[in-house]
Design a protein around this motif. Structure first.
Motif, mmCIF file in Angstrom:
data_model
loop_
_atom_site.group_PDB
_atom_site.id
_atom_site.type_symbol
_atom_site.label_atom_id
_atom_site.label_comp_id
_atom_site.label_asym_id
_atom_site.label_seq_id
_atom_site.Cartn_x
_atom_site.Cartn_y
_atom_site.Cartn_z
ATOM 1 N N GLU A 46 0.806 -1.206 0.000
ATOM 2 C CA GLU A 46 0.000 0.000 0.000
ATOM 3 C C GLU A 46 0.851 1.273 0.000
ATOM 4 O O GLU A 46 1.888 1.326 0.632
ATOM 5 N N LYS A 47 0.336 2.281 -0.695
ATOM 6 C CA LYS A 47 1.003 3.595 -0.739
ATOM 7 C C LYS A 47 0.313 4.595 0.182
ATOM 8 O O LYS A 47 0.826 5.678 0.426
ATOM 9 N N ASN A 48 -0.861 4.242 0.696
ATOM 10 C CA ASN A 48 -1.646 5.160 1.509
ATOM 11 C C ASN A 48 -1.500 4.884 3.006
ATOM 12 O O ASN A 48 -2.338 5.287 3.801
ATOM 13 N N ILE A 49 -0.413 4.228 3.382
ATOM 14 C CA ILE A 49 -0.114 3.925 4.776
ATOM 15 C C ILE A 49 1.208 4.609 5.126
ATOM 16 O O ILE A 49 2.208 4.425 4.431
ATOM 17 N N SER A 50 1.194 5.407 6.181
ATOM 18 C CA SER A 50 2.460 6.001 6.619
ATOM 19 C C SER A 50 2.793 5.473 8.013
ATOM 20 O O SER A 50 1.909 5.305 8.854
ATOM 21 N N PHE A 51 4.063 5.164 8.205
ATOM 22 C CA PHE A 51 4.549 4.648 9.482
ATOM 23 C C PHE A 51 5.358 5.737 10.190
ATOM 24 O O PHE A 51 6.200 6.383 9.583
ATOM 25 N N ILE A 52 5.086 5.885 11.471
ATOM 26 C CA ILE A 52 5.797 6.835 12.322
ATOM 27 C C ILE A 52 6.589 6.008 13.336
ATOM 28 O O ILE A 52 6.012 5.230 14.095
ATOM 29 N N GLN A 53 7.902 6.163 13.325
ATOM 30 C CA GLN A 53 8.759 5.393 14.228
ATOM 31 C C GLN A 53 8.522 5.801 15.676
ATOM 32 O O GLN A 53 8.499 6.992 15.991
ATOM 33 N N LEU A 54 8.318 4.810 16.546
ATOM 34 C CA LEU A 54 8.131 5.033 17.978
ATOM 35 C C LEU A 54 9.083 4.136 18.756
ATOM 36 O O LEU A 54 9.564 3.138 18.232
ATOM 37 N N SER A 55 9.299 4.500 19.999
ATOM 38 C CA SER A 55 10.059 3.652 20.919
ATOM 39 C C SER A 55 9.100 3.164 21.998
ATOM 40 O O SER A 55 7.988 3.693 22.150
ATOM 41 N N MET A 56 9.527 2.206 22.788
ATOM 42 C CA MET A 56 8.696 1.762 23.903
ATOM 43 C C MET A 56 8.567 2.887 24.931
ATOM 44 O O MET A 56 7.553 2.993 25.603
ATOM 45 N N GLU A 57 9.559 3.745 25.014
ATOM 46 C CA GLU A 57 9.470 4.926 25.885
ATOM 47 C C GLU A 57 8.345 5.849 25.405
ATOM 48 O O GLU A 57 7.609 6.421 26.222
ATOM 49 N N ASP A 58 8.192 5.988 24.083
ATOM 50 C CA ASP A 58 7.088 6.782 23.534
ATOM 51 C C ASP A 58 5.739 6.187 23.934
ATOM 52 O O ASP A 58 4.777 6.915 24.181
#
Length: 173
Positions: A46-58
């Motif tokens: 899919e091109k309509n999915i964006s991923f935002i990097q998170l940490s477990m602290e986030d």
């Protein structure tokens, strides 16, 4: 006669393999989804999915409220099952998805249960989701793990997440 049996066997194997590879796997084409991810982004179509990097602290700091979901990958599951996260998952305004968990969803929402002590998943689910009081799991086509079946599993998940985004409910068909 021997060649005939070998030929028939090879044809059977080839036919079986091609049927596995040719299952219907529609690509998610719904609205844009913004997904937080702890770990490596999955390879999706899919091109309509964006991923935002998170940490477990986030996650502890609840920095996921503007997202449609949070995915936690296999390499972070043991940490994600630690007691301090259970209440966060239970009270989250969005679904959490645990990727390739070998353990049932209780490992993540029961603060008295460690990942190691939780029951092993027997259903074969590849993706385990949880939102409020609703658990859901999605398996791979015919329990075969390859790029196409994994991408299909994510496409089906995105449909569920879009329905959630529109209704506030987990609806699985």
């Amino acid at each position: 006669m021997r060649r005939f049996i070998i030929l028939i066997t090879l044809l059977f194997i080839c036919t079986s393999c091609s049927q596995e590879a040719n299952f219907d796997s529609p690509v998610y084409s719904g609205s844009k989804l913004k997904i937080g991810i702890v770990g490596d982004k999955p390879k999706i179509r899919e091109k309509n999915i964006s991923f935002i990097q998170l940490s477990m602290e986030d996650i502890l700091r609840k920095k996921f409220k503007n997202l449609d979901s949070v995915f936690i990958t296999k390499s972070y599951l043991k940490e994600a099952a630690k007691p301090q996260y259970a209440k966060i998952y239970l009270q989250s305004p969005i679904p959490f998805i645990f990727i390739e968990s070998e353990k049932v969803y209780l490992a993540f929402i029961d603060d008295q249960l460690s990942y190691e002590d939780a029951h092993t998943i027997k259903s074969g689910d590849y993706l385990v989701g949880f939102y409020k009081d609703t658990y859901f799991g999605l398996g791979l086509h015919n329990n075969i793990k390859n790029e196409k079946t994994i991408q299909d599993c994510y496409s089906r998940l995105f449909v569920i997440l879009e329905r959630f985004k529109n209704t506030g409910k987990i609806i699985i068909n």
